[in-house]
Design an enzyme around this catalytic site. Structure first.
Site, PDB file in Angstrom:
ATOM      1  N   HIS A 194       4.878 -14.869   2.547  1.00 41.18           N
ATOM      2  CA  HIS A 194       3.950 -14.112   3.401  1.00 41.18           C
ATOM      3  C   HIS A 194       3.196 -15.001   4.382  1.00 41.18           C
ATOM      4  O   HIS A 194       2.223 -14.547   4.983  1.00 41.18           O
ATOM      5  CB  HIS A 194       2.961 -13.300   2.543  1.00 41.18           C
ATOM      6  CG  HIS A 194       3.623 -12.495   1.476  1.00 41.18           C
ATOM      7  ND1 HIS A 194       4.448 -11.419   1.752  1.00 41.18           N
ATOM      8  CD2 HIS A 194       3.613 -12.622   0.122  1.00 41.18           C
ATOM      9  CE1 HIS A 194       4.904 -10.917   0.613  1.00 41.18           C
ATOM     10  NE2 HIS A 194       4.426 -11.635  -0.383  1.00 41.18           N
TER      11      HIS A 194
ATOM     12  N   LYS B 191      -9.437  -4.301   3.565  1.00 41.60           N
ATOM     13  CA  LYS B 191      -8.186  -3.621   3.922  1.00 41.60           C
ATOM     14  C   LYS B 191      -8.234  -2.133   3.575  1.00 41.60           C
ATOM     15  O   LYS B 191      -7.621  -1.305   4.265  1.00 41.60           O
ATOM     16  CB  LYS B 191      -7.001  -4.282   3.212  1.00 41.60           C
ATOM     17  CG  LYS B 191      -6.957  -5.802   3.335  1.00 41.60           C
ATOM     18  CD  LYS B 191      -6.967  -6.276   4.765  1.00 41.60           C
ATOM     19  CE  LYS B 191      -6.906  -7.797   4.838  1.00 41.60           C
ATOM     20  NZ  LYS B 191      -7.222  -8.314   6.178  1.00 41.60           N
TER      21      LYS B 191
ATOM     22  N   ARG C 274      -9.997 -12.153  14.718  1.00 40.84           N
ATOM     23  CA  ARG C 274     -10.187 -13.561  15.084  1.00 40.84           C
ATOM     24  C   ARG C 274      -9.071 -13.996  16.028  1.00 40.84           C
ATOM     25  O   ARG C 274      -8.123 -13.258  16.268  1.00 40.84           O
ATOM     26  CB  ARG C 274     -10.123 -14.445  13.834  1.00 40.84           C
ATOM     27  CG  ARG C 274      -8.836 -14.235  13.059  1.00 40.84           C
ATOM     28  CD  ARG C 274      -8.694 -15.168  11.882  1.00 40.84           C
ATOM     29  NE  ARG C 274      -7.705 -14.714  10.926  1.00 40.84           N
ATOM     30  CZ  ARG C 274      -6.403 -14.770  11.048  1.00 40.84           C
ATOM     31  NH1 ARG C 274      -5.890 -15.275  12.149  1.00 40.84           N
ATOM     32  NH2 ARG C 274      -5.601 -14.322  10.116  1.00 40.84           N
TER      33      ARG C 274
ATOM     34  N   GLU D  40       0.371  -0.689  -1.853  1.00 44.13           N
ATOM     35  CA  GLU D  40       1.106  -0.175  -0.703  1.00 44.13           C
ATOM     36  C   GLU D  40       2.570  -0.023  -1.098  1.00 44.13           C
ATOM     37  O   GLU D  40       3.078  -0.787  -1.919  1.00 44.13           O
ATOM     38  CB  GLU D  40       1.015  -1.142   0.480  1.00 44.13           C
ATOM     39  CG  GLU D  40      -0.291  -1.088   1.246  1.00 44.13           C
ATOM     40  CD  GLU D  40      -0.291  -2.039   2.433  1.00 44.13           C
ATOM     41  OE1 GLU D  40       0.738  -2.695   2.680  1.00 44.13           O
ATOM     42  OE2 GLU D  40      -1.334  -2.127   3.102  1.00 44.13           O
TER      43      GLU D  40
END
Length: 501
Positions: free
Chosen positions: A235, A116, A292, A200
Site C-alpha cells: 500500500h 476516514k 496536504r 471496506e
C-alpha cells in the site's frame, strides 16, 4: 506575500519548499534534529534551529518546539510539508492560536477528512460514490464478521485514522478475520494512538487514480488532472505517472468534477488530493482525501506546468487562485520513481550508512528532488525515501525511455537503493503497455539480475579505488607540504608576501 516562512520538515520535501520560498523572495527557516545537523535543508535555509534528538517524537513531531522557534525568529507562517505534522489538526490550530499561519487547510477540514469514517459519511451525503463498506467504528471482531458477511469477501480492515497502509489488513477467508482484526487494532493504536477500525469491500483488479486540487479561501477550486499511483508495495506508492494510460478525456472530466465536488463538500482550502479506485468497467469510487502536499506532486507539475508549492504559498498568503479550470492543460507525460534507501533484493530491507558518492542524472526532461549529497548519512530514524526522480516526455513512450536513461545514470554509492527495482519495472511489457493495477507487485516480486549485480559490484570497486586514490593523494600532499613548510597559515602568509606592495 510572506516575509519569512518556517519549514517544519526535513529531507527532499523541505528542500523543495525552501526553493519555492526563495523564488518568491521569502526568507526561510529550517528546523533540524541532532542527526540532521548537516542535512541539505539546513544548508539551504536562511536560518536554522535545533529542535531535539533524532527520534521524530522528540523533534519533528514536537509542535510546541516548532511553534516556539517560529515565534523566536518571527516567522509569519509554517509549511509542514508531508508526513510528521502535516495532517495534525491540533498542530494547525496551535499555529493559528499563536498568530502563525498554517500553510494548509483549516483545522476542522483536516479533522473531518483525516477521519476516514467521517470523510465517507460526508461524501455519501452529497451523492459521491464511496467504496462499499461500513460507516461506524467496529466494536469487536464479531461485529466485523457480521459486516464482512453483509459485504461479501474479500474485505479490507482499515483504521479511521490510517494512512500509508498502516492498520490495514485484507481478509479473504472469514476464519482469518479475528486475527487480522486484532493485528490491525494493535497497529492502529501504535501508529495513530487510536483504534477506530472499519471495513471496506476489497476490490480486485482496480487502479489507484487521484486528482490534484488547488483551492483558495474564496471558493475557487480547480483540478490539475489525474495521477496514476497503482504501482504499490504494501500500500506504499513507488511509481506514479500523469496522466493515466486508462483515463480518457470524458472519464477525466467526470472524475475531475467529482473531485472538485468532494472538495466543495469539505469546504476545502489549500492544495489537496482526492483519491479514487477505478475498476475495469470504468466505475470509480471515492477512497479518501489527503489534506496536504503529496510526495508525488512533481508528476502533476511536469504534466501541467503549474508550480503547486508556489501556488500553495500564494493562496496561504491570501492571494486568489490564478487559474480557471479551462486554463489547465495536460501536455505530454510525466513519470516519477521514488528513490529509497532499501535493498530490493533483500525484501526491501532499509539500507543505512554514509553516501560516499552521488552521480545525479540530468538532461532534457529530467527533474531530481533530492535530500542527499556526497557524505550524507542515511539513518534508521526516518522514512527511507531519499529522492524523487521524475521525467517528462512528449509521449508516454518517450517518458519511459527517458526514465530508463535517467535511472541508469543515477549512481548512489555507499548504500543500497531501489533503483534496480525501478529499472526492472521500466523493462516489463505490462508496464510499457500500461497493463497493471494495484496488485501488480503482488505477483511480481523483484528478483536479482546477475548482470545488474555485476554492475553494482563494478561500481563499488571503482568507487573504493577512487576514494583510496584520493586519500593517498591527500596524504602525499600533506607529507610534502609539511616537509617543505607550506602547511596552513604558512602557505597563506607566503601568498600574501608575494603580492605587490
Amino acid at each position: 506575500m510572506f516575509r519569512k516562512v518556517l519549514v517544519a520538515n526535513r529531507g527532499e520535501i523541505a528542500v523543495r519548499i525552501l526553493r519555492a520560498c526563495a523564488e518568491l523572495g521569502i526568507s526561510t527557516v529550517a528546523v533540524y534534529s541532532d542527526v540532521d545537523r548537516n542535512s541539505l535543508h539546513v544548508r539551504y535555509a536562511d536560518e536554522s534551529y535545533p529542535i531535539g534528538p533524532a527520534l521524530a517524537k522528540d523533534s519533528y513531531l514536537r509542535a510546541d518546539k516548532i511553534i516556539e522557534v517560529a515565534r523566536r525568529c518571527q516567522a509569519e507562517a509554517i509549511h509542514p510539508g508531508y508526513g510528521f505534522l502535516a495532517e495534525d489538526a491540533t498542530f494547525a490550530q496551535s499555529c493559528l492560536d499563536a498568530g502563525i499561519i498554517f500553510i494548509g487547510p483549516p483545522p476542522q477540514t483536516i479533522l473531518a477528512m483525516g477521519d476516514k469514517i467521517t470523510a465517507r459519511r460526508t461524501m455519501q451525503a452529497v451523492g459521491i460514490q464511496v467504496v462499499p463498506g461500513s460507516y461506524a467504528e467496529l466494536r469487536d471482531a464479531d461485529e466485523a464478521a457480521a459486516e464482512a458477511e453483509r459485504l461479501g469477501l474479500p474485505i479490507v480492515i482499515k483504521s479511521a485514522a490510517g494512512g500509508g497502509g498502516r492498520g490495514m489488513r485484507i481478509v479473504r477467508h472469514l476464519e482469518d478475520l479475528p486475527a487480522a482484526f486484532d493485528s490491525a487494532y494493535r497497529e492502529s493504536i501504535a501508529a495513530f494512538g487510536r483504534a477506530g477500525l472499519y471495513l471496506e469491500k476489497h476490490l480486485d483488479g482496480v487502479r489507484h487514480i487521484e486528482f490534484q486540487l488547488l483551492a483558495d479561501r474564496y471558493g475557487n477550486i480547480v483540478h490539475l488532472g489525474e495521477r496514476e499511483c497503482s504501482i504499490q508495495r504494501r500500500h506504499q506508492k513507488l511509481i506514479e505517472e500523469a496522466p493515466s494510460a486508462v483515463v480518457d478525456e470524458e472519464l477525466r472530466q467526470r472524475m475531475g468534477e467529482m473531485a472538485v465536488g468532494a472538495a466543495k463538500a469539505a469546504h476545502y482550502e489549500s492544495v489537496g488530493t482526492v483519491e479514487f479506485l477505478l475498476d475495469k468497467d470504468k466505475n470509480f469510487y471515492f477512497l479518501e482525501m489527503n489534506t496536504r502536499l503529496q510526495v508525488e506532486h512533481p508528476v502533476t507539475e511536469l504534466a501541467t506546468g503549474v508550480d503547486i508549492v508556489l501556488e500553495q504559498l500564494r493562496m496561504a498568503a491570501g492571494r486568489k487562485l490564478r487559474y480557471a479550470q479551462e486554463d489547465i492543460k495536460i501536455k505530454g507525460w510525466a513519470i516519477e520513481c521514488r528513490i529509497a534507501a532499501e535493498d530490493p533484493y533483500n525484501n526491501f530491507l532499509p539500507s543505512i550508512g554514509r553516501v560516499t558518492a552521488v552521480y545525479e542524472p540530468s538532461g532534457s526532461g529530467v527533474r531530481l528532488d533530492s535530500g542527499i549529497y556526497d557524505g550524507f548519512e542515511v539513518s534508521l530514524y526516518y522514512d527511507p525515501l531519499i529522492a524523487k526522480l521524475a521525467v517528462w516526455g512528449e509521449t508516454r513512450g518517450q517518458a519511459i525511455l527517458r526514465m530508463r536513461r535517467a535511472l541508469r545514470e543515477y549512481k548512489i554509492i555507499g548504500i543500497q537503493t531501489n533503483i534496480p527495482f525501478h529499472l526492472s519495472v521500466m523493462d516489463t511489457a505490462s508496464f510499457i503497455g500500461g497493463r497493471y493495477d494495484t496488485s501488480y507487485l503482488d505477483s511480481r516480486p523483484p528478483t536479482a539480475d546477475e548482470a545488474e549485480r555485476d554492475q553494482q559490484r563494478h561500481i563499488a570497486a571503482v568507487a573504493a579505488a577512487v576514494i583510496a586514490h584520493q586519500n593517498r593523494q591527500k596524504a602525499f600532499v600533506r607529507h610534502h607540504a609539511e616537509r617543505l613548510g607550506f602547511i596552513g597559515w604558512k602557505s597563506a602568509a607566503r601568498r600574501e608576501g608575494l603580492r605587490p606592495k
